[in-house]
Motif scaffolding. Structure first.
Motif, PDB file in Angstrom:
ATOM      1  N   GLU A   1       0.828  -1.205   0.000  1.00 28.84           N
ATOM      2  CA  GLU A   1       0.000   0.000   0.000  1.00 28.84           C
ATOM      3  C   GLU A   1       0.864   1.258   0.000  1.00 28.84           C
ATOM      4  O   GLU A   1       0.554   2.226  -0.692  1.00 28.84           O
ATOM      5  CB  GLU A   1      -0.964  -0.009   1.184  1.00 28.84           C
TER       6      GLU A   1
ATOM      7  N   HIS B   1     -10.660   9.139 -12.555  1.00 27.19           N
ATOM      8  CA  HIS B   1     -10.254   9.198 -11.157  1.00 27.19           C
ATOM      9  C   HIS B   1      -9.382  10.440 -10.974  1.00 27.19           C
ATOM     10  O   HIS B   1      -8.581  10.769 -11.839  1.00 27.19           O
ATOM     11  CB  HIS B   1      -9.462   7.950 -10.774  1.00 27.19           C
TER      12      HIS B   1
ATOM     13  N   GLY C   1      -6.611   1.114  -0.243  1.00 27.79           N
ATOM     14  CA  GLY C   1      -7.242   1.836   0.859  1.00 27.79           C
ATOM     15  C   GLY C   1      -7.086   3.347   0.758  1.00 27.79           C
ATOM     16  O   GLY C   1      -6.961   4.030   1.769  1.00 27.79           O
TER      17      GLY C   1
ATOM     18  N   SER D   1      -7.034   4.013 -10.871  1.00 25.83           N
ATOM     19  CA  SER D   1      -8.229   3.167 -10.824  1.00 25.83           C
ATOM     20  C   SER D   1      -8.120   2.035  -9.801  1.00 25.83           C
ATOM     21  O   SER D   1      -9.115   1.416  -9.457  1.00 25.83           O
ATOM     22  CB  SER D   1      -8.521   2.592 -12.213  1.00 25.83           C
ATOM     23  N   HIS D   2      -6.948   1.798  -9.259  1.00 26.71           N
ATOM     24  CA  HIS D   2      -6.749   0.733  -8.268  1.00 26.71           C
ATOM     25  C   HIS D   2      -6.744   1.267  -6.835  1.00 26.71           C
ATOM     26  O   HIS D   2      -6.292   0.586  -5.913  1.00 26.71           O
ATOM     27  CB  HIS D   2      -5.441  -0.011  -8.554  1.00 26.71           C
ATOM     28  N   TYR D   3      -7.254   2.474  -6.653  1.00 25.06           N
ATOM     29  CA  TYR D   3      -7.163   3.130  -5.352  1.00 25.06           C
ATOM     30  C   TYR D   3      -7.832   2.371  -4.213  1.00 25.06           C
ATOM     31  O   TYR D   3      -7.343   2.392  -3.085  1.00 25.06           O
ATOM     32  CB  TYR D   3      -7.725   4.555  -5.440  1.00 25.06           C
ATOM     33  N   LYS D   4      -8.919   1.684  -4.481  1.00 24.01           N
ATOM     34  CA  LYS D   4      -9.622   0.977  -3.396  1.00 24.01           C
ATOM     35  C   LYS D   4      -8.778  -0.181  -2.859  1.00 24.01           C
ATOM     36  O   LYS D   4      -8.787  -0.451  -1.659  1.00 24.01           O
ATOM     37  CB  LYS D   4     -10.982   0.462  -3.873  1.00 24.01           C
ATOM     38  N   GLU D   5      -8.026  -0.839  -3.741  1.00 21.98           N
ATOM     39  CA  GLU D   5      -7.174  -1.952  -3.320  1.00 21.98           C
ATOM     40  C   GLU D   5      -6.117  -1.494  -2.317  1.00 21.98           C
ATOM     41  O   GLU D   5      -5.657  -2.287  -1.499  1.00 21.98           O
ATOM     42  CB  GLU D   5      -6.483  -2.575  -4.537  1.00 21.98           C
TER      43      GLU D   5
ATOM     44  N   HIS E   1     -13.472   8.871  -7.531  1.00 23.42           N
ATOM     45  CA  HIS E   1     -13.894   8.469  -8.874  1.00 23.42           C
ATOM     46  C   HIS E   1     -15.016   9.391  -9.296  1.00 23.42           C
ATOM     47  O   HIS E   1     -16.059   9.458  -8.647  1.00 23.42           O
ATOM     48  CB  HIS E   1     -14.360   7.015  -8.886  1.00 23.42           C
TER      49      HIS E   1
ATOM     50  N   GLU F   1      -9.308   5.603  -0.429  1.00 20.56           N
ATOM     51  CA  GLU F   1     -10.602   6.213  -0.722  1.00 20.56           C
ATOM     52  C   GLU F   1     -10.670   7.681  -0.303  1.00 20.56           C
ATOM     53  O   GLU F   1     -11.423   8.458  -0.883  1.00 20.56           O
ATOM     54  CB  GLU F   1     -11.741   5.439  -0.047  1.00 20.56           C
TER      55      GLU F   1
END
Length: 145
Positions: free
Chosen positions: A10, A67, A53, A47-51, A60, A55
């Protein structure tokens, strides 16, 4: 076309996001039209921001399908990195341009590439100008007409 997969922690992803933002900002900040290859790369990474953490740092925008960094996070990055870079490059470029002017005033048109002797002279002039600017800032600069 073959693909490259990279596994990131992360923290590494966050640094990648910061690097992508700063690089894209540098490339596009002075253009009338965005460099779409950089924008596509930015979108792919963000686009991989949720993976990761992130947020709170990345949002988005569904209506336009992109994003973006949260405005506070973006401002923090600009303040942390871009302001310092701008300040450094301003003084560096000012010294460089003033040295070029003095070289032209003293020696006329200078052929490039510079000879070793002229490079040494230019470095001496840059050092002298740099020291003066460190002492006085821009308070003693003036334009003569």
């Amino acid at each position: 076309m073959s693909k490259v997969n990279i596994e990131l922690t992360e923290d590494q992803y966050k640094k990648l996001v910061e690097s992508i933002f700063l690089g894209t900002w540098m490339v596009n900040s002075t253009r009338m039209e965005l460099d779409e290859e950089f924008e596509d790369m930015r979108e792919q990474v963000l686009s991989h921001y949720k993976e990761a953490g992130m947020e709170k740092e990345i949002v988005h925008q569904e209506e336009v399908g992109v994003h973006d960094l949260d405005v506070d996070y973006e401002a923090q990055l600009l303040d942390t990195y871009v302001e310092e870079y701008d300040e450094f490059s301003f003084w560096d470029k000012l010294v460089e341009k003033l040295a070029e002017k003095r070289m032209a005033d003293e020696y006329g048109t200078i052929e490039t590439p510079l000879t070793e002797e002229m490079m040494q002279k230019r470095m001496e002039i840059e050092e002298e100008i740099g020291k003066k600017l460190e002492e006085t800032g821009v308070t003693r600069l003036e334009f003569k007409e």
